[in-house]
Design an enzyme around this catalytic site. Structure first.
Site, short mmCIF file in Angstrom:
data_model
loop_
_atom_site.label_atom_id
_atom_site.label_comp_id
_atom_site.label_asym_id
_atom_site.label_seq_id
_atom_site.Cartn_x
_atom_site.Cartn_y
_atom_site.Cartn_z
CE LYS A 35 -4.47 0.90 1.91
NZ LYS A 35 -5.43 0.70 3.28
CD GLU A 91 -19.65 -4.23 7.41
OE1 GLU A 91 -19.03 -3.73 7.12
OE2 GLU A 91 -19.84 -5.69 7.05
NE ARG A 147 -21.49 -4.71 3.22
CZ ARG A 147 -20.64 -5.30 2.81
NH1 ARG A 147 -19.37 -4.59 3.21
NH2 ARG A 147 -20.37 -5.89 1.82
#
Length: 625
Positions: free
Chosen positions: A285, A370, A398
Protein backbone atom coordinates in the site's frame (compact mmCIF):
# COMPACT_ATOMS: atom_id res chain seq x y z
CA UNK A 1 -4.54 20.91 -15.21
CA UNK A 2 -4.58 17.52 -17.10
CA UNK A 3 -3.14 18.82 -20.40
CA UNK A 4 -0.16 20.49 -18.77
CA UNK A 5 0.38 17.58 -16.39
CA UNK A 6 0.31 15.05 -19.22
CA UNK A 7 3.37 16.66 -20.79
CA UNK A 8 5.35 14.78 -18.11
CA UNK A 9 3.79 11.48 -19.12
CA UNK A 10 4.05 10.99 -22.91
CA UNK A 11 3.04 7.31 -22.99
CA UNK A 12 0.04 7.79 -20.71
CA UNK A 13 -1.06 10.79 -22.76
CA UNK A 14 -1.72 8.44 -25.69
CA UNK A 15 -3.72 5.90 -23.66
CA UNK A 16 -7.40 6.82 -23.78
CA UNK A 17 -8.68 3.27 -23.29
CA UNK A 18 -7.34 -0.24 -22.68
CA UNK A 19 -7.42 -0.73 -26.46
CA UNK A 20 -4.63 1.84 -26.70
CA UNK A 21 -2.75 0.18 -23.86
CA UNK A 22 -2.70 -3.14 -25.74
CA UNK A 23 -0.91 -1.50 -28.67
CA UNK A 24 2.26 -1.21 -26.58
CA UNK A 25 4.82 -3.98 -26.22
CA UNK A 26 5.25 -5.83 -22.95
CA UNK A 27 8.66 -4.31 -22.34
CA UNK A 28 7.04 -0.85 -22.30
CA UNK A 29 4.62 -1.73 -19.50
CA UNK A 30 6.98 -0.88 -16.61
CA UNK A 31 7.39 2.63 -18.01
CA UNK A 32 3.62 2.96 -18.42
CA UNK A 33 3.16 1.86 -14.82
CA UNK A 34 5.64 4.48 -13.68
CA UNK A 35 3.72 7.16 -15.57
CA UNK A 36 0.36 6.04 -14.16
CA UNK A 37 1.80 6.14 -10.63
CA UNK A 38 3.36 9.56 -11.19
CA UNK A 39 0.16 10.96 -12.68
CA UNK A 40 -1.83 9.63 -9.71
CA UNK A 41 0.55 11.20 -7.20
CA UNK A 42 0.64 14.56 -8.98
CA UNK A 43 -3.13 14.73 -9.38
CA UNK A 44 -4.10 13.76 -5.86
CA UNK A 45 -1.50 16.12 -4.43
CA UNK A 46 -3.69 18.90 -5.80
CA UNK A 47 -7.12 17.60 -4.78
CA UNK A 48 -6.79 14.85 -2.16
CA UNK A 49 -8.72 11.58 -2.14
CA UNK A 50 -8.16 7.86 -1.62
CA UNK A 51 -4.46 7.40 -2.26
CA UNK A 52 -2.32 4.60 -0.81
CA UNK A 53 -4.45 1.68 -1.99
CA UNK A 54 -4.40 2.88 -5.60
CA UNK A 55 -0.63 3.24 -5.59
CA UNK A 56 -0.47 -0.43 -4.71
CA UNK A 57 -2.53 -1.61 -7.68
CA UNK A 58 -0.86 0.20 -10.59
CA UNK A 59 0.92 -2.87 -11.99
CA UNK A 60 -2.07 -5.15 -11.39
CA UNK A 61 -4.45 -2.74 -13.14
CA UNK A 62 -2.11 -2.34 -16.10
CA UNK A 63 -1.62 -6.10 -16.45
CA UNK A 64 -5.35 -6.83 -16.23
CA UNK A 65 -6.34 -4.39 -18.94
CA UNK A 66 -3.38 -5.52 -21.06
CA UNK A 67 -4.21 -9.24 -20.88
CA UNK A 68 -8.00 -9.19 -20.80
CA UNK A 69 -10.34 -7.89 -23.48
CA UNK A 70 -12.08 -5.33 -21.31
CA UNK A 71 -14.86 -4.29 -21.12
CA UNK A 72 -16.10 -7.48 -22.83
CA UNK A 73 -14.19 -9.48 -20.25
CA UNK A 74 -15.55 -8.57 -16.83
CA UNK A 75 -13.14 -7.04 -14.32
CA UNK A 76 -14.86 -6.59 -10.95
CA UNK A 77 -13.10 -4.44 -8.37
CA UNK A 78 -13.82 -4.59 -4.68
CA UNK A 79 -14.72 -1.03 -3.58
CA UNK A 80 -13.06 1.94 -5.25
CA UNK A 81 -10.07 2.72 -3.03
CA UNK A 82 -7.82 0.57 -5.19
CA UNK A 83 -9.44 1.50 -8.52
CA UNK A 84 -8.04 4.98 -9.25
CA UNK A 85 -5.48 3.53 -11.71
CA UNK A 86 -8.38 1.69 -13.32
CA UNK A 87 -10.15 5.01 -13.87
CA UNK A 88 -6.98 6.51 -15.35
CA UNK A 89 -6.62 3.71 -17.93
CA UNK A 90 -10.31 3.51 -18.87
CA UNK A 91 -10.92 6.91 -20.41
CA UNK A 92 -11.27 9.00 -17.25
CA UNK A 93 -7.68 10.19 -16.96
CA UNK A 94 -8.52 13.79 -17.81
CA UNK A 95 -11.35 13.86 -15.27
CA UNK A 96 -9.37 12.41 -12.37
CA UNK A 97 -8.85 15.89 -10.91
CA UNK A 98 -12.65 16.07 -10.37
CA UNK A 99 -12.89 12.89 -8.33
CA UNK A 100 -15.15 13.04 -5.24
CA UNK A 101 -16.16 16.59 -6.16
CA UNK A 102 -19.66 17.71 -7.01
CA UNK A 103 -20.37 16.89 -10.63
CA UNK A 104 -17.08 15.02 -10.98
CA UNK A 105 -15.99 11.39 -10.92
CA UNK A 106 -17.16 9.17 -8.11
CA UNK A 107 -14.54 7.93 -5.67
CA UNK A 108 -16.01 4.45 -6.09
CA UNK A 109 -17.14 2.21 -8.97
CA UNK A 110 -20.31 3.20 -10.83
CA UNK A 111 -21.89 1.39 -13.75
CA UNK A 112 -23.37 4.58 -15.14
CA UNK A 113 -19.97 6.31 -15.10
CA UNK A 114 -18.14 3.88 -17.37
CA UNK A 115 -18.75 0.62 -19.21
CA UNK A 116 -15.49 -0.56 -17.64
CA UNK A 117 -17.06 -0.32 -14.17
CA UNK A 118 -18.83 -3.63 -14.52
CA UNK A 119 -20.22 -3.60 -11.00
CA UNK A 120 -20.93 -0.66 -8.70
CA UNK A 121 -19.11 -0.93 -5.40
CA UNK A 122 -18.63 1.37 -2.43
CA UNK A 123 -18.76 -1.30 0.25
CA UNK A 124 -16.25 -4.13 0.39
CA UNK A 125 -16.35 -7.87 -0.22
CA UNK A 126 -18.89 -7.93 -3.06
CA UNK A 127 -16.53 -8.63 -5.96
CA UNK A 128 -16.39 -12.43 -5.84
CA UNK A 129 -20.17 -12.83 -5.67
CA UNK A 130 -20.69 -10.38 -8.52
CA UNK A 131 -17.97 -11.89 -10.72
CA UNK A 132 -19.39 -15.36 -10.10
CA UNK A 133 -22.80 -14.13 -11.20
CA UNK A 134 -21.25 -12.73 -14.39
CA UNK A 135 -19.43 -16.00 -15.05
CA UNK A 136 -22.69 -17.92 -14.69
CA UNK A 137 -24.49 -15.42 -16.95
CA UNK A 138 -21.82 -15.90 -19.63
CA UNK A 139 -22.19 -19.68 -19.38
CA UNK A 140 -25.97 -19.46 -19.64
CA UNK A 141 -25.65 -17.26 -22.71
CA UNK A 142 -23.02 -19.50 -24.30
CA UNK A 143 -20.49 -16.66 -24.38
CA UNK A 144 -16.76 -17.25 -24.06
CA UNK A 145 -15.99 -14.42 -21.68
CA UNK A 146 -13.58 -14.06 -18.77
CA UNK A 147 -14.70 -13.01 -15.29
CA UNK A 148 -12.18 -11.65 -12.78
CA UNK A 149 -12.72 -10.46 -9.22
CA UNK A 150 -10.08 -8.40 -7.40
CA UNK A 151 -10.48 -8.46 -3.65
CA UNK A 152 -8.17 -6.88 -1.14
CA UNK A 153 -7.59 -4.07 1.32
CA UNK A 154 -8.88 -6.25 4.14
CA UNK A 155 -12.06 -7.26 2.29
CA UNK A 156 -11.30 -10.97 2.59
CA UNK A 157 -12.13 -10.70 6.30
CA UNK A 158 -15.82 -10.55 5.41
CA UNK A 159 -17.96 -13.66 5.59
CA UNK A 160 -19.64 -12.83 2.30
CA UNK A 161 -16.35 -13.34 0.49
CA UNK A 162 -16.07 -16.89 1.83
CA UNK A 163 -19.70 -17.61 0.97
CA UNK A 164 -18.90 -16.68 -2.61
CA UNK A 165 -15.66 -18.68 -2.66
CA UNK A 166 -17.47 -21.72 -1.35
CA UNK A 167 -20.19 -21.38 -3.97
CA UNK A 168 -17.77 -20.72 -6.85
CA UNK A 169 -15.59 -23.72 -6.07
CA UNK A 170 -18.60 -25.99 -5.81
CA UNK A 171 -20.03 -24.75 -9.13
CA UNK A 172 -16.73 -25.20 -10.99
CA UNK A 173 -17.28 -21.71 -12.42
CA UNK A 174 -14.83 -20.39 -14.99
CA UNK A 175 -13.55 -17.35 -13.13
CA UNK A 176 -10.42 -15.88 -11.55
CA UNK A 177 -10.22 -14.42 -8.06
CA UNK A 178 -7.22 -12.19 -7.38
CA UNK A 179 -6.32 -11.55 -3.77
CA UNK A 180 -4.52 -8.23 -3.50
CA UNK A 181 -2.71 -8.90 -0.24
CA UNK A 182 -1.38 -5.47 0.62
CA UNK A 183 -0.77 -5.83 4.34
CA UNK A 184 0.92 -9.25 4.34
CA UNK A 185 -2.01 -10.55 6.34
CA UNK A 186 -1.77 -14.05 4.81
CA UNK A 187 1.87 -14.52 3.92
CA UNK A 188 4.99 -12.59 3.09
CA UNK A 189 6.22 -11.90 -0.41
CA UNK A 190 8.88 -14.45 -1.23
CA UNK A 191 10.28 -12.57 -4.22
CA UNK A 192 11.74 -13.84 -7.48
CA UNK A 193 11.53 -17.55 -6.58
CA UNK A 194 7.82 -17.18 -5.89
CA UNK A 195 7.29 -15.44 -9.22
CA UNK A 196 9.18 -18.22 -10.97
CA UNK A 197 7.14 -20.91 -9.27
CA UNK A 198 3.91 -19.11 -10.10
CA UNK A 199 4.79 -18.92 -13.80
CA UNK A 200 5.75 -22.58 -13.84
CA UNK A 201 2.66 -23.70 -11.95
CA UNK A 202 0.34 -21.65 -14.19
CA UNK A 203 2.09 -22.66 -17.42
CA UNK A 204 0.85 -25.12 -20.00
CA UNK A 205 3.61 -27.64 -19.40
CA UNK A 206 2.78 -28.03 -15.70
CA UNK A 207 -0.99 -28.07 -16.20
CA UNK A 208 -0.72 -30.58 -19.06
CA UNK A 209 1.31 -32.94 -16.88
CA UNK A 210 -1.09 -32.39 -13.97
CA UNK A 211 -4.23 -33.12 -16.04
CA UNK A 212 -2.53 -35.93 -17.95
CA UNK A 213 -1.55 -37.61 -14.71
CA UNK A 214 -5.18 -37.52 -13.57
CA UNK A 215 -6.23 -39.35 -16.74
CA UNK A 216 -3.48 -41.95 -16.45
CA UNK A 217 -4.25 -42.59 -12.79
CA UNK A 218 -8.03 -42.59 -13.15
CA UNK A 219 -8.16 -46.36 -12.74
CA UNK A 220 -5.46 -46.53 -10.09
CA UNK A 221 -7.17 -44.88 -7.09
CA UNK A 222 -4.52 -45.74 -4.51
CA UNK A 223 -1.66 -44.27 -6.53
CA UNK A 224 -3.85 -41.37 -7.66
CA UNK A 225 -4.73 -40.52 -4.05
CA UNK A 226 -1.06 -40.73 -3.06
CA UNK A 227 -0.02 -38.41 -5.91
CA UNK A 228 -2.77 -35.90 -5.07
CA UNK A 229 -1.67 -35.79 -1.44
CA UNK A 230 1.97 -35.50 -2.47
CA UNK A 231 1.17 -32.57 -4.76
CA UNK A 232 -0.85 -30.79 -2.06
CA UNK A 233 1.87 -31.40 0.51
CA UNK A 234 4.61 -30.13 -1.81
CA UNK A 235 2.68 -27.01 -2.73
CA UNK A 236 1.64 -26.45 0.88
CA UNK A 237 5.28 -26.34 1.92
CA UNK A 238 6.01 -23.33 -0.28
CA UNK A 239 2.70 -21.48 -0.58
CA UNK A 240 -0.43 -20.92 1.54
CA UNK A 241 -2.91 -22.25 -1.01
CA UNK A 242 -4.33 -25.24 0.85
CA UNK A 243 -7.50 -23.44 1.96
CA UNK A 244 -8.32 -22.23 -1.53
CA UNK A 245 -7.43 -25.57 -3.11
CA UNK A 246 -9.81 -27.28 -0.68
CA UNK A 247 -12.53 -24.83 -1.69
CA UNK A 248 -12.10 -26.01 -5.28
CA UNK A 249 -9.81 -23.31 -6.67
CA UNK A 250 -6.63 -23.75 -8.65
CA UNK A 251 -4.30 -21.67 -6.48
CA UNK A 252 -1.30 -19.70 -7.75
CA UNK A 253 0.96 -17.51 -5.67
CA UNK A 254 1.98 -15.57 -3.82
CA UNK A 255 3.66 -13.46 -6.48
CA UNK A 256 5.03 -9.94 -6.47
CA UNK A 257 2.15 -7.66 -7.41
CA UNK A 258 4.57 -4.94 -8.51
CA UNK A 259 6.31 -7.08 -11.13
CA UNK A 260 4.17 -6.27 -14.15
CA UNK A 261 6.06 -8.75 -16.34
CA UNK A 262 5.32 -11.62 -13.94
CA UNK A 263 1.70 -10.53 -13.65
CA UNK A 264 1.16 -10.42 -17.40
CA UNK A 265 2.70 -13.83 -17.98
CA UNK A 266 0.80 -15.39 -15.08
CA UNK A 267 -2.53 -13.91 -16.19
CA UNK A 268 -1.92 -15.08 -19.76
CA UNK A 269 -1.30 -18.60 -18.49
CA UNK A 270 -4.32 -18.54 -16.20
CA UNK A 271 -6.58 -17.60 -19.11
CA UNK A 272 -5.84 -21.02 -20.58
CA UNK A 273 -7.02 -22.88 -17.49
CA UNK A 274 -10.72 -23.71 -17.13
CA UNK A 275 -12.61 -23.59 -13.85
CA UNK A 276 -12.19 -21.47 -10.70
CA UNK A 277 -8.70 -20.04 -10.22
CA UNK A 278 -7.20 -18.06 -7.36
CA UNK A 279 -4.20 -15.77 -7.84
CA UNK A 280 -2.55 -14.44 -4.70
CA UNK A 281 -0.46 -11.32 -5.20
CA UNK A 282 1.42 -9.34 -2.58
CA UNK A 283 1.50 -5.58 -2.98
CA UNK A 284 2.54 -2.63 -0.88
CA UNK A 285 0.00 0.00 0.00
CA UNK A 286 1.46 3.34 -1.02
CA UNK A 287 3.97 1.73 -3.39
CA UNK A 288 6.26 4.20 -5.14
CA UNK A 289 5.70 7.14 -2.82
CA UNK A 290 7.83 6.85 0.30
CA UNK A 291 5.66 8.86 2.71
CA UNK A 292 2.71 6.61 1.82
CA UNK A 293 4.84 3.47 2.04
CA UNK A 294 5.97 4.49 5.52
CA UNK A 295 2.45 5.44 6.72
CA UNK A 296 -0.15 3.63 4.58
CA UNK A 297 -2.95 4.28 7.07
CA UNK A 298 -2.22 7.99 7.23
CA UNK A 299 -2.13 8.13 3.43
CA UNK A 300 -5.15 5.90 2.81
CA UNK A 301 -7.12 9.06 2.12
CA UNK A 302 -5.30 12.35 1.87
CA UNK A 303 -5.96 16.05 1.79
CA UNK A 304 -3.89 18.17 -0.59
CA UNK A 305 -0.18 17.52 -0.05
CA UNK A 306 3.27 18.63 -1.09
CA UNK A 307 4.72 15.98 -3.41
CA UNK A 308 8.33 16.58 -2.40
CA UNK A 309 7.77 16.35 1.36
CA UNK A 310 4.51 14.45 1.61
CA UNK A 311 3.23 17.02 4.06
CA UNK A 312 -0.56 17.19 3.90
CA UNK A 313 -2.56 20.38 4.22
CA UNK A 314 -3.66 20.71 7.85
CA UNK A 315 -7.24 19.78 8.58
CA UNK A 316 -9.44 22.50 10.04
CA UNK A 317 -9.35 22.50 13.84
CA UNK A 318 -12.93 21.49 14.42
CA UNK A 319 -14.43 19.18 16.97
CA UNK A 320 -16.26 16.49 15.05
CA UNK A 321 -19.03 14.24 16.30
CA UNK A 322 -16.61 11.34 15.87
CA UNK A 323 -14.23 13.05 18.30
CA UNK A 324 -17.10 13.65 20.73
CA UNK A 325 -17.79 9.92 20.63
CA UNK A 326 -14.10 9.08 21.06
CA UNK A 327 -13.71 11.27 24.14
CA UNK A 328 -16.97 10.03 25.65
CA UNK A 329 -16.04 6.37 25.13
CA UNK A 330 -12.73 6.72 26.95
CA UNK A 331 -14.33 8.68 29.79
CA UNK A 332 -17.13 6.13 30.20
CA UNK A 333 -14.67 3.24 30.10
CA UNK A 334 -12.61 4.74 32.91
CA UNK A 335 -15.69 4.55 35.14
CA UNK A 336 -16.94 1.15 34.00
CA UNK A 337 -14.68 -1.81 33.37
CA UNK A 338 -17.61 -3.70 31.82
CA UNK A 339 -17.47 -1.49 28.72
CA UNK A 340 -16.02 -3.22 25.65
CA UNK A 341 -15.70 -1.49 22.27
CA UNK A 342 -16.17 -3.20 18.90
CA UNK A 343 -15.53 -1.99 15.37
CA UNK A 344 -15.78 -3.72 11.97
CA UNK A 345 -12.38 -2.54 10.68
CA UNK A 346 -13.01 1.18 11.19
CA UNK A 347 -10.70 2.09 14.07
CA UNK A 348 -9.65 5.45 12.64
CA UNK A 349 -12.88 6.36 10.90
CA UNK A 350 -15.06 5.62 13.93
CA UNK A 351 -12.80 7.36 16.45
CA UNK A 352 -11.44 4.35 18.32
CA UNK A 353 -7.72 5.08 18.14
CA UNK A 354 -7.48 6.59 21.63
CA UNK A 355 -9.63 3.85 23.16
CA UNK A 356 -7.59 1.09 21.52
CA UNK A 357 -4.40 2.59 22.94
CA UNK A 358 -5.74 3.24 26.45
CA UNK A 359 -7.78 0.02 26.76
CA UNK A 360 -6.21 -2.48 24.34
CA UNK A 361 -7.58 -5.47 26.27
CA UNK A 362 -11.13 -4.15 25.89
CA UNK A 363 -10.92 -3.20 22.21
CA UNK A 364 -12.02 -5.58 19.43
CA UNK A 365 -11.58 -4.99 15.72
CA UNK A 366 -13.42 -7.87 14.06
CA UNK A 367 -12.47 -7.00 10.48
CA UNK A 368 -14.90 -6.12 7.72
CA UNK A 369 -17.54 -8.33 9.27
CA UNK A 370 -20.55 -6.27 10.28
CA UNK A 371 -22.81 -9.28 10.79
CA UNK A 372 -20.29 -10.90 13.08
CA UNK A 373 -19.73 -7.60 14.93
CA UNK A 374 -23.36 -7.41 16.03
CA UNK A 375 -23.73 -11.06 17.00
CA UNK A 376 -20.36 -10.92 18.77
CA UNK A 377 -21.69 -7.95 20.74
CA UNK A 378 -24.86 -9.88 21.50
CA UNK A 379 -22.83 -12.76 22.92
CA UNK A 380 -20.84 -10.36 25.09
CA UNK A 381 -24.06 -8.81 26.39
CA UNK A 382 -25.44 -12.22 27.29
CA UNK A 383 -22.72 -12.64 29.90
CA UNK A 384 -22.93 -9.33 31.68
CA UNK A 385 -20.56 -7.06 29.80
CA UNK A 386 -21.67 -3.90 28.02
CA UNK A 387 -20.58 -3.73 24.36
CA UNK A 388 -20.49 -0.51 22.37
CA UNK A 389 -20.44 -1.09 18.61
CA UNK A 390 -19.02 1.86 16.65
CA UNK A 391 -20.29 1.53 13.10
CA UNK A 392 -21.18 3.65 10.08
CA UNK A 393 -24.87 3.93 9.28
CA UNK A 394 -24.44 2.49 5.78
CA UNK A 395 -22.35 -0.41 7.11
CA UNK A 396 -24.98 -1.26 9.71
CA UNK A 397 -27.32 -2.04 6.80
CA UNK A 398 -25.19 -5.12 6.15
CA UNK A 399 -26.10 -6.64 9.51
CA UNK A 400 -29.85 -6.17 9.57
CA UNK A 401 -30.79 -9.75 10.44
CA UNK A 402 -28.32 -9.74 13.32
CA UNK A 403 -29.82 -6.42 14.42
CA UNK A 404 -33.24 -8.09 14.65
CA UNK A 405 -32.60 -11.75 15.41
CA UNK A 406 -29.58 -11.58 17.67
CA UNK A 407 -30.09 -8.35 19.61
CA UNK A 408 -33.62 -6.99 19.38
CA UNK A 409 -35.57 -10.22 19.83
CA UNK A 410 -33.43 -11.13 22.84
CA UNK A 411 -33.65 -7.54 24.16
CA UNK A 412 -29.93 -7.39 24.88
CA UNK A 413 -28.00 -4.51 26.38
CA UNK A 414 -26.04 -3.32 23.33
CA UNK A 415 -25.22 0.28 22.41
CA UNK A 416 -24.77 1.26 18.77
CA UNK A 417 -22.78 4.42 18.07
CA UNK A 418 -23.88 5.14 14.50
CA UNK A 419 -21.50 7.47 12.69
CA UNK A 420 -22.06 9.03 9.23
CA UNK A 421 -25.84 9.38 9.73
CA UNK A 422 -27.33 11.51 6.98
CA UNK A 423 -25.41 12.79 3.95
CA UNK A 424 -21.66 12.25 3.95
CA UNK A 425 -20.37 14.56 1.24
CA UNK A 426 -17.61 13.29 -1.05
CA UNK A 427 -18.26 9.58 -0.44
CA UNK A 428 -21.71 9.87 -2.01
CA UNK A 429 -24.67 7.54 -2.00
CA UNK A 430 -22.85 4.31 -1.08
CA UNK A 431 -21.86 5.75 2.29
CA UNK A 432 -24.79 8.04 3.04
CA UNK A 433 -26.65 7.21 6.24
CA UNK A 434 -30.01 7.87 4.61
CA UNK A 435 -32.06 4.97 5.92
CA UNK A 436 -31.14 4.12 9.50
CA UNK A 437 -34.10 5.76 11.27
CA UNK A 438 -36.45 3.98 8.87
CA UNK A 439 -34.90 0.55 9.17
CA UNK A 440 -34.39 0.79 12.94
CA UNK A 441 -37.67 2.43 13.93
CA UNK A 442 -39.80 -0.49 12.78
CA UNK A 443 -38.01 -2.93 15.11
CA UNK A 444 -39.19 -3.48 18.73
CA UNK A 445 -36.93 -3.14 21.79
CA UNK A 446 -34.77 -0.24 20.68
CA UNK A 447 -34.36 3.38 21.70
CA UNK A 448 -33.16 5.72 18.92
CA UNK A 449 -31.42 8.95 19.93
CA UNK A 450 -31.10 11.86 17.48
CA UNK A 451 -28.79 14.48 19.02
CA UNK A 452 -28.98 18.00 17.63
CA UNK A 453 -25.44 19.11 18.60
CA UNK A 454 -22.19 17.94 20.15
CA UNK A 455 -23.24 18.50 23.77
CA UNK A 456 -26.48 16.60 23.25
CA UNK A 457 -24.57 13.81 21.52
CA UNK A 458 -22.28 13.28 24.50
CA UNK A 459 -25.15 13.21 26.99
CA UNK A 460 -27.15 10.89 24.76
CA UNK A 461 -24.25 8.47 24.41
CA UNK A 462 -23.99 8.42 28.19
CA UNK A 463 -27.74 7.90 28.57
CA UNK A 464 -27.82 5.20 25.92
CA UNK A 465 -24.99 3.32 27.57
CA UNK A 466 -26.55 3.52 31.04
CA UNK A 467 -29.93 2.38 29.73
CA UNK A 468 -30.55 -1.32 30.28
CA UNK A 469 -31.41 -2.40 26.78
CA UNK A 470 -30.80 -1.96 23.04
CA UNK A 471 -29.97 1.63 22.07
CA UNK A 472 -28.69 3.54 19.06
CA UNK A 473 -27.25 7.05 18.87
CA UNK A 474 -27.01 8.43 15.32
CA UNK A 475 -24.76 11.38 14.51
CA UNK A 476 -23.37 12.87 11.29
CA UNK A 477 -20.00 13.11 9.67
CA UNK A 478 -18.02 16.22 10.54
CA UNK A 479 -18.79 18.96 13.04
CA UNK A 480 -21.95 20.51 14.35
CA UNK A 481 -22.62 24.00 15.64
CA UNK A 482 -19.78 23.86 18.17
CA UNK A 483 -21.92 23.36 21.26
CA UNK A 484 -19.70 23.09 24.32
CA UNK A 485 -20.11 20.02 26.48
CA UNK A 486 -20.37 20.34 30.25
CA UNK A 487 -17.73 18.74 32.45
CA UNK A 488 -20.25 16.32 33.92
CA UNK A 489 -22.35 14.11 31.68
CA UNK A 490 -26.11 14.33 32.16
CA UNK A 491 -28.85 11.76 31.76
CA UNK A 492 -31.68 12.58 29.36
CA UNK A 493 -35.19 11.32 30.02
CA UNK A 494 -36.01 8.64 27.49
CA UNK A 495 -38.51 9.72 24.86
CA UNK A 496 -38.76 13.35 25.96
CA UNK A 497 -38.27 16.30 23.63
CA UNK A 498 -37.80 19.97 24.41
CA UNK A 499 -39.06 23.23 23.00
CA UNK A 500 -36.12 25.11 21.48
CA UNK A 501 -38.06 28.15 20.28
CA UNK A 502 -41.46 29.50 21.34
CA UNK A 503 -43.67 31.18 18.76
CA UNK A 504 -45.40 34.45 19.59
CA UNK A 505 -47.62 34.36 16.53
CA UNK A 506 -51.38 33.91 16.64
CA UNK A 507 -51.85 33.35 12.88
CA UNK A 508 -50.73 30.44 10.73
CA UNK A 509 -49.04 28.97 13.75
CA UNK A 510 -46.34 26.57 12.68
CA UNK A 511 -44.31 24.09 14.73
CA UNK A 512 -41.12 22.56 13.36
CA UNK A 513 -40.45 19.17 14.93
CA UNK A 514 -36.75 18.50 14.45
CA UNK A 515 -34.95 15.16 14.67
CA UNK A 516 -31.16 15.51 14.73
CA UNK A 517 -28.58 18.01 13.56
CA UNK A 518 -30.81 20.02 11.22
CA UNK A 519 -32.00 21.91 14.29
CA UNK A 520 -29.87 24.98 13.57
CA UNK A 521 -31.28 25.22 10.04
CA UNK A 522 -34.78 24.73 11.40
CA UNK A 523 -34.22 27.54 13.89
CA UNK A 524 -33.12 29.87 11.09
CA UNK A 525 -36.14 28.95 8.97
CA UNK A 526 -38.47 29.52 11.93
CA UNK A 527 -37.59 33.20 12.01
CA UNK A 528 -39.45 33.76 8.74
CA UNK A 529 -42.73 32.47 10.19
CA UNK A 530 -42.16 33.02 13.91
CA UNK A 531 -42.57 29.25 14.22
CA UNK A 532 -42.22 27.13 17.30
CA UNK A 533 -39.27 24.74 17.12
CA UNK A 534 -39.23 21.45 19.01
CA UNK A 535 -36.07 19.40 19.39
CA UNK A 536 -37.68 15.95 19.50
CA UNK A 537 -34.42 14.24 20.54
CA UNK A 538 -35.75 10.71 19.98
CA UNK A 539 -36.97 8.96 16.83
CA UNK A 540 -38.19 6.10 19.02
CA UNK A 541 -40.05 6.51 21.28
CA UNK A 542 -41.32 9.88 20.12
CA UNK A 543 -42.67 12.35 22.67
CA UNK A 544 -46.39 11.87 22.05
CA UNK A 545 -47.37 13.99 25.04
CA UNK A 546 -45.41 16.96 23.73
CA UNK A 547 -46.93 16.58 20.27
CA UNK A 548 -50.41 16.45 21.80
CA UNK A 549 -49.64 19.69 23.63
CA UNK A 550 -48.22 21.41 20.54
CA UNK A 551 -51.16 20.61 18.25
CA UNK A 552 -53.56 22.40 20.58
CA UNK A 553 -52.11 25.76 19.56
CA UNK A 554 -50.59 25.11 16.11
CA UNK A 555 -52.14 24.62 12.67
CA UNK A 556 -49.19 22.98 10.90
CA UNK A 557 -46.55 20.53 12.05
CA UNK A 558 -43.36 20.40 9.96
CA UNK A 559 -41.14 17.38 10.64
CA UNK A 560 -37.46 17.77 9.81
CA UNK A 561 -34.85 15.00 9.58
CA UNK A 562 -31.72 13.98 7.66
CA UNK A 563 -33.13 10.57 6.83
CA UNK A 564 -35.42 9.47 4.02
CA UNK A 565 -38.97 10.68 4.51
CA UNK A 566 -40.33 7.20 3.81
CA UNK A 567 -40.66 5.42 7.15
CA UNK A 568 -38.58 8.02 8.97
CA UNK A 569 -39.17 10.03 12.12
CA UNK A 570 -41.79 12.15 10.36
CA UNK A 571 -43.69 8.96 9.62
CA UNK A 572 -43.71 8.23 13.34
CA UNK A 573 -45.39 11.59 13.92
CA UNK A 574 -47.92 10.83 11.15
CA UNK A 575 -48.71 7.48 12.73
CA UNK A 576 -49.33 9.03 16.12
CA UNK A 577 -51.48 11.83 14.67
CA UNK A 578 -53.57 9.28 12.81
CA UNK A 579 -53.89 6.93 15.77
CA UNK A 580 -54.86 9.74 18.14
CA UNK A 581 -57.37 11.10 15.56
CA UNK A 582 -55.86 14.59 15.76
CA UNK A 583 -56.97 17.06 13.10
CA UNK A 584 -53.77 18.88 12.11
CA UNK A 585 -51.80 19.33 8.90
CA UNK A 586 -48.37 17.71 8.71
CA UNK A 587 -45.55 18.50 6.26
CA UNK A 588 -42.69 15.96 6.23
CA UNK A 589 -39.27 17.26 5.19
CA UNK A 590 -36.26 14.98 4.82
CA UNK A 591 -34.20 13.17 2.22
CA UNK A 592 -36.09 12.50 -1.04
CA UNK A 593 -36.88 9.09 -2.48
CA UNK A 594 -33.74 8.94 -4.59
CA UNK A 595 -30.01 8.56 -4.08
CA UNK A 596 -27.99 11.71 -3.48
CA UNK A 597 -24.65 11.83 -5.30
CA UNK A 598 -21.37 13.19 -3.96
CA UNK A 599 -20.62 16.82 -3.19
CA UNK A 600 -20.11 18.89 -0.06
CA UNK A 601 -22.62 18.26 2.71
CA UNK A 602 -23.83 21.87 2.75
CA UNK A 603 -24.23 21.96 -1.01
CA UNK A 604 -26.19 18.72 -1.06
CA UNK A 605 -28.51 19.86 1.72
CA UNK A 606 -29.12 23.06 -0.22
CA UNK A 607 -29.88 21.12 -3.40
CA UNK A 608 -32.60 19.06 -1.73
CA UNK A 609 -34.10 21.94 0.22
CA UNK A 610 -32.86 21.11 3.69
CA UNK A 611 -30.99 24.33 4.31
CA UNK A 612 -32.78 27.25 6.01
CA UNK A 613 -33.87 28.81 2.71
CA UNK A 614 -35.12 25.48 1.38
CA UNK A 615 -37.10 24.75 4.54
CA UNK A 616 -38.70 28.21 4.35
CA UNK A 617 -39.57 27.65 0.69
CA UNK A 618 -41.14 24.25 1.37
CA UNK A 619 -43.34 25.73 4.10
CA UNK A 620 -44.32 28.68 1.91
CA UNK A 621 -45.19 26.37 -0.98
CA UNK A 622 -47.27 24.15 1.30
CA UNK A 623 -49.20 27.14 2.63
CA UNK A 624 -49.45 28.75 -0.84
CA UNK A 625 -47.85 31.90 0.53
Amino acid sequence: MPAKLLEKYPLLAEINSPIDLREYSEDQLPEICAEVRGFLIDTLAQIGGHFAAGLGTVELTTALHYVYNTPEDRIVWDIGHQAYPHKILTGRRNQLHTIRQEGGLSGFLKRDESEYDTFGAGHSSTSISAALGMAVAAKQAGINRESVAIIGDGALTAGMAYEALNNAGDMDANMLVILNDNEMSISRNVGAMSNYLARILSGKAYTSVREGTKVVLRNAPVIKNFMRRWEEHAKGMIMPGTLFEELGFYYIGPIDGHDVDALVKTLQNLKEIEGPKFLHIVTQKGKGYKPAEDAPIGYHAVSKFDVSSGEQAPSPKIRTFTKVFSDWLCAEARDDDKLLAITPAMREGSGLVEFSEEFPERYYDVGIAEQHALTFAAGIACDGFKPVVAIYSSFLQRAYDQFIHDISIQDLDVTLAIDRAGLVGADGETHAGAFDISYMRCIPNIVIFTPSDEAECRNMLHTAYQYKGFTAVRYPRGAGVGAQEQAEMSMIEIGKGRIARHSKSTKNKIAILNFGTLLDRGMQAAEEFDATVVDMRFAKPIDEALIAEIVQSHDLLVTLEENVITGGAGSAVNEYINQAKIDVRVLNLGLPDRYIHHGTQNSLLSQIGLDAIGIQQSISDYLNL
